[in-house]
Scaffold this motif. Structure first.
Motif, PDB file in Angstrom:
ATOM      1  N   UNK A   2      78.742 -52.924 -66.798  1.00 33.23           N
ATOM      2  CA  UNK A   2      78.700 -54.269 -65.602  1.00 33.23           C
ATOM      3  C   UNK A   2      77.277 -54.825 -65.724  1.00 33.23           C
ATOM      4  N   UNK A   3      76.725 -54.006 -66.394  1.00 35.55           N
ATOM      5  CA  UNK A   3      75.666 -54.897 -67.160  1.00 35.55           C
ATOM      6  C   UNK A   3      75.724 -55.776 -68.370  1.00 35.55           C
ATOM      7  N   UNK A   4      76.216 -55.821 -68.887  1.00 36.26           N
ATOM      8  CA  UNK A   4      77.064 -56.191 -69.819  1.00 36.26           C
ATOM      9  C   UNK A   4      75.376 -56.646 -71.205  1.00 36.26           C
ATOM     10  N   UNK A   5      74.460 -54.856 -71.349  1.00 31.80           N
ATOM     11  CA  UNK A   5      74.003 -55.290 -72.495  1.00 31.80           C
ATOM     12  C   UNK A   5      73.395 -55.234 -73.322  1.00 31.80           C
ATOM     13  N   UNK A   6      72.884 -55.784 -74.369  1.00 36.64           N
ATOM     14  CA  UNK A   6      73.024 -56.616 -75.908  1.00 36.64           C
ATOM     15  C   UNK A   6      71.425 -56.460 -76.347  1.00 36.64           C
ATOM     16  N   UNK A   7      71.919 -55.583 -77.487  1.00 36.79           N
ATOM     17  CA  UNK A   7      70.498 -55.620 -78.337  1.00 36.79           C
ATOM     18  C   UNK A   7      70.716 -55.940 -79.982  1.00 36.79           C
ATOM     19  N   UNK A  30      60.687 -53.590 -73.160  1.00 40.32           N
ATOM     20  CA  UNK A  30      61.787 -53.848 -72.098  1.00 40.32           C
ATOM     21  C   UNK A  30      61.738 -52.412 -71.681  1.00 40.32           C
ATOM     22  N   UNK A  31      62.123 -51.022 -72.340  1.00 41.88           N
ATOM     23  CA  UNK A  31      62.210 -49.917 -71.652  1.00 41.88           C
ATOM     24  C   UNK A  31      61.533 -49.138 -71.836  1.00 41.88           C
ATOM     25  N   UNK A  32      60.534 -49.307 -72.256  1.00 43.76           N
ATOM     26  CA  UNK A  32      58.945 -48.866 -72.092  1.00 43.76           C
ATOM     27  C   UNK A  32      58.554 -49.140 -70.549  1.00 43.76           C
ATOM     28  N   UNK A  33      58.719 -50.791 -71.067  1.00 45.22           N
ATOM     29  CA  UNK A  33      58.201 -51.096 -69.396  1.00 45.22           C
ATOM     30  C   UNK A  33      58.499 -50.504 -68.286  1.00 45.22           C
ATOM     31  N   UNK A  47      69.471 -48.065 -67.653  1.00 44.28           N
ATOM     32  CA  UNK A  47      69.275 -49.826 -69.120  1.00 44.28           C
ATOM     33  C   UNK A  47      68.168 -49.292 -69.404  1.00 44.28           C
ATOM     34  N   UNK A  48      67.606 -48.327 -69.588  1.00 41.20           N
ATOM     35  CA  UNK A  48      66.514 -47.346 -70.354  1.00 41.20           C
ATOM     36  C   UNK A  48      67.831 -46.707 -71.205  1.00 41.20           C
ATOM     37  N   UNK A  49      68.807 -45.962 -70.496  1.00 35.85           N
ATOM     38  CA  UNK A  49      69.551 -45.438 -71.721  1.00 35.85           C
ATOM     39  C   UNK A  49      70.736 -45.985 -72.384  1.00 35.85           C
TER      40      UNK A  49
END
Length: 406
Positions: free
Chosen positions: A253-258, A306-309, A376-378
């Motif tokens: 649902x967050x539609x995260x892209x990398x 972003x992950x580490x933060x 989100x990190x995972x």
């Protein structure tokens, strides 16, 4: 803008005050000064005249002329002294300012150049920084209000180029998210309407069979068995619709892209160190970064930051505030970064759930949050072909990120 104009007016007033005061000082330096040096020069010349010696005005700074008053006393246009020498009257014309004329000229030239530079600098700041910033100062407020229509163009040579580019990128991102949200709402509404229509049919059939059975319309056992099988089939059909709803709601649902590119470990650690060294120092938390060997990693640098933060923010929130450290290791061609925070209060039985969406542990207390940070990190780590896991060791929480080597 008004504050800057007031500051400019104050600077101009101070410059004018310094200019006026300095010139008044130079103007009056010798007028009432101790010793009155023009009198000293006049006495020296008078002594030479009395002794019959030759004198020269070239070495005098103040005495401009010496006039013998043969036909009685006659005043001059300039300031003067009158001395009687050998029964004769001599008029000594002098100037208060002859001694400091050169100093005054040099001062006024230097001060004028400096004042002009300051005024030009103020004008430059007004035209190149203050006015452009005034034009964009209301833009973040408009974004917060939801006005995403007008793009913010970057002007050539602007000192806010990167800032303007970032604001416009934020606007485009928000606009894209709004469009995706509207599309999702439309999709959900369409799905609900479609499912409600599809579910009505098997429900209607089940309702008819139930009423028929209730009224005893089916006497034949074989017919009753057939009806029971039909009801069971319709229930399976409804279950299929429900499973579809559950599957749709459990998607990303967050539609995260990398973007999977390459970056150096030192770049990632440098970004984290730059921000958290000062922040944790203010919070009186010891921040330790172990030594590491630089290497090239696969993934998205911005997403990795972003992950580490996210992990470090959790460490600040839920640790005991004594120490946070970063350690590094290599394993099976992967780079591992271990973020350890002292004083873990999370139970061992809760550890498997910390990466679930909307899950919050019993140690959250009054800390605000959505329960999405580690989820989100995972998600991001897996999109970068990496992974993340956590463990509790000797009273400390250790979250390890696994980056694939490039």
């Amino acid at each position: 803008m008004k504050s800057y104009l007031k500051l400019t007016a104050a600077v101009i007033a101070i410059l004018a005050l310094i200019f006026t005061g300095a010139n008044l000082f130079l103007h009056n330096e010798n007028k009432g000064g101790a010793g009155r040096p023009y009198r000293v020069e006049a006495e020296r010349i008078a002594a030479k005249i009395e002794r019959g010696e030759e004198y020269s005005l070239e070495d005098c700074l103040y005495i401009q002329d010496v006039v013998l008053q043969e036909n009685g006393f006659q005043g001059g246009d300039s300031d003067y002294l009158v001395r009687e020498i050998g029964g004769r009257l001599y008029r000594f014309d002098y100037s208060y300012y002859a001694g400091n004329t050169a100093a005054a000229v040099y001062f006024n030239i230097c001060y004028g150049v400096t004042a002009a530079f300051v005024l030009l600098l103020l004008l430059f700041l007004l035209l190149k920084i203050i006015r452009p910033f005034e034009k964009i100062s209301a833009y973040p407020t408009e974004l917060a209000k939801g006005n995403l229509t007008a793009p913010l163009k970057e002007s050539r040579g602007s000192y806010f180029g990167r800032f303007l580019w970032g604001l416009d990128l934020l606007r485009e991102k928000l606009e894209g998210q709004r469009a995706a949200e509207l599309a999702l709402q439309k999709q959900n509404k369409t799905m609900v309407l479609s499912l409600s229509h599809d579910i009505k049919t098997p429900l209607g059939v089940i309702e008819l069979y139930a009423k028929a059975l209730e009224k005893g319309l089916y006497k034949d056992e074989k017919k009753k068995l057939e009806v029971a099988r039909s009801i069971n089939g319709k229930c399976e059909e409804i279950r299929g619709y429900v499973d579809g709803i559950v599957k749709a709601s459990s998607g990303d649902f967050l539609n995260l892209e990398a973007e999977n590119g390459e970056f150096y470990l030192s770049s990632l650690v440098g970004r984290i160190k730059e921000f958290y060294t000062d922040k944790l120092s203010l919070l009186k938390i010891d921040f330790v970064i172990d030594s590491f060997s630089d290497c090239l990693l696969a993934g998205d640098l911005e997403r990795s930051v972003e992950v580490l933060q996210n992990i470090l923010e959790n460490a600040v929130k839920y640790g005991d505030g004594r120490e946070i450290s970063l350690a590094f290791s290599r394993e099976d061609g992967c780079q591992l970064i271990h973020i350890r925070s002292s004083g873990c209060t999370l139970g061992e039985n809760e550890l498997p759930h910390i990466f679930d969406s909307f899950w919050r542990g019993s140690n959250t207390g009054s800390n605000s949050g959505s329960g999405l940070g580690l989820y989100i990190c995972r998600t991001l780590m897996r999109k970068m072909n990496g992974d993340i896991y956590a463990e509790i060791r000797q009273g400390s929480m250790i979250v390890t990120t696994v980056f694939a080597a490039a």
